[in-house]
Design a protein around this motif. Structure first.
Motif, PDB file in Angstrom:
ATOM      1  N   LEU A  19     -43.362  11.323  17.473  1.00 42.15           N
ATOM      2  CA  LEU A  19     -43.564  12.365  18.475  1.00 42.15           C
ATOM      3  C   LEU A  19     -43.586  11.769  19.883  1.00 42.15           C
ATOM      4  O   LEU A  19     -43.023  12.342  20.814  1.00 42.15           O
ATOM      5  CB  LEU A  19     -44.873  13.115  18.204  1.00 42.15           C
ATOM      6  CG  LEU A  19     -44.844  14.124  17.073  1.00 42.15           C
ATOM      7  CD1 LEU A  19     -46.239  14.689  16.835  1.00 42.15           C
ATOM      8  CD2 LEU A  19     -43.876  15.242  17.387  1.00 42.15           C
ATOM      9  N   ARG A  20     -44.255  10.617  20.020  1.00 40.33           N
ATOM     10  CA  ARG A  20     -44.312   9.981  21.337  1.00 40.33           C
ATOM     11  C   ARG A  20     -42.931   9.568  21.819  1.00 40.33           C
ATOM     12  O   ARG A  20     -42.586   9.770  22.970  1.00 40.33           O
ATOM     13  CB  ARG A  20     -45.239   8.767  21.301  1.00 40.33           C
ATOM     14  CG  ARG A  20     -46.649   9.110  21.709  1.00 40.33           C
ATOM     15  CD  ARG A  20     -47.486   7.880  21.883  1.00 40.33           C
ATOM     16  NE  ARG A  20     -48.209   7.676  20.620  1.00 40.33           N
ATOM     17  CZ  ARG A  20     -48.166   6.578  19.891  1.00 40.33           C
ATOM     18  NH1 ARG A  20     -47.481   5.543  20.287  1.00 40.33           N
ATOM     19  NH2 ARG A  20     -48.832   6.492  18.771  1.00 40.33           N
ATOM     20  N   ARG A  47     -45.754   9.416  12.193  1.00 37.23           N
ATOM     21  CA  ARG A  47     -45.485  10.751  12.734  1.00 37.23           C
ATOM     22  C   ARG A  47     -45.863  10.803  14.208  1.00 37.23           C
ATOM     23  O   ARG A  47     -45.119  11.327  15.040  1.00 37.23           O
ATOM     24  CB  ARG A  47     -46.288  11.778  11.933  1.00 37.23           C
ATOM     25  CG  ARG A  47     -45.799  13.190  12.069  1.00 37.23           C
ATOM     26  CD  ARG A  47     -46.578  14.165  11.191  1.00 37.23           C
ATOM     27  NE  ARG A  47     -46.755  13.708   9.827  1.00 37.23           N
ATOM     28  CZ  ARG A  47     -47.929  13.538   9.225  1.00 37.23           C
ATOM     29  NH1 ARG A  47     -49.045  13.791   9.866  1.00 37.23           N
ATOM     30  NH2 ARG A  47     -48.020  13.126   7.987  1.00 37.23           N
ATOM     31  N   GLU A  48     -47.020  10.234  14.550  1.00 43.46           N
ATOM     32  CA  GLU A  48     -47.464  10.229  15.946  1.00 43.46           C
ATOM     33  C   GLU A  48     -46.534   9.393  16.820  1.00 43.46           C
ATOM     34  O   GLU A  48     -46.188   9.797  17.925  1.00 43.46           O
ATOM     35  CB  GLU A  48     -48.886   9.676  16.017  1.00 43.46           C
ATOM     36  CG  GLU A  48     -49.495   9.721  17.396  1.00 43.46           C
ATOM     37  CD  GLU A  48     -50.914   9.220  17.380  1.00 43.46           C
ATOM     38  OE1 GLU A  48     -51.274   8.454  18.292  1.00 43.46           O
ATOM     39  OE2 GLU A  48     -51.664   9.600  16.460  1.00 43.46           O
ATOM     40  N   ALA A  49     -46.090   8.254  16.303  1.00 38.76           N
ATOM     41  CA  ALA A  49     -45.174   7.403  17.065  1.00 38.76           C
ATOM     42  C   ALA A  49     -43.838   8.113  17.273  1.00 38.76           C
ATOM     43  O   ALA A  49     -43.243   8.020  18.355  1.00 38.76           O
ATOM     44  CB  ALA A  49     -44.960   6.080  16.340  1.00 38.76           C
ATOM     45  N   ALA A  58     -49.407   9.238   9.127  1.00 34.35           N
ATOM     46  CA  ALA A  58     -49.848   9.891  10.356  1.00 34.35           C
ATOM     47  C   ALA A  58     -49.472   9.039  11.571  1.00 34.35           C
ATOM     48  O   ALA A  58     -49.065   9.575  12.605  1.00 34.35           O
ATOM     49  CB  ALA A  58     -51.357  10.130  10.319  1.00 34.35           C
ATOM     50  N   GLY A  59     -49.602   7.729  11.446  1.00 38.13           N
ATOM     51  CA  GLY A  59     -49.236   6.844  12.554  1.00 38.13           C
ATOM     52  C   GLY A  59     -47.751   6.908  12.860  1.00 38.13           C
ATOM     53  O   GLY A  59     -47.352   6.943  14.018  1.00 38.13           O
TER      54      GLY A  59
END
Length: 61
Positions: A40-41, A36-38, A33-34
């Motif tokens: 996206l950012r 994936r979030e990075a 999840a981390g």
């Protein structure tokens, strides 16, 4: 009596192993999840930067 004690130790070992596997899955899920979030950012920040725009086709002479 020995069979009962062996069964109790085996049960406790299986419970410990299941808990360790559960924690490992939770850590893996969190790291995915981390990432994936990075991603996206970084994709959002790159998409709004003016320097990243390039022409799709080369210019004709």
């Amino acid at each position: 009596m020995h069979v009962y004690e062996y069964q109790q130790m085996r049960s406790a070992e299986l419970i410990r192993r299941a808990e360790q596997e559960r924690l490992a899955r939770e850590v893996a899920r969190g790291s995915r999840a981390g990432r994936r979030e990075a991603a996206l950012r970084t994709a959002e920040s790159e998409s709004h930067s003016p320097g990243s725009r390039r022409l799709r086709f080369p210019r004709t002479a």
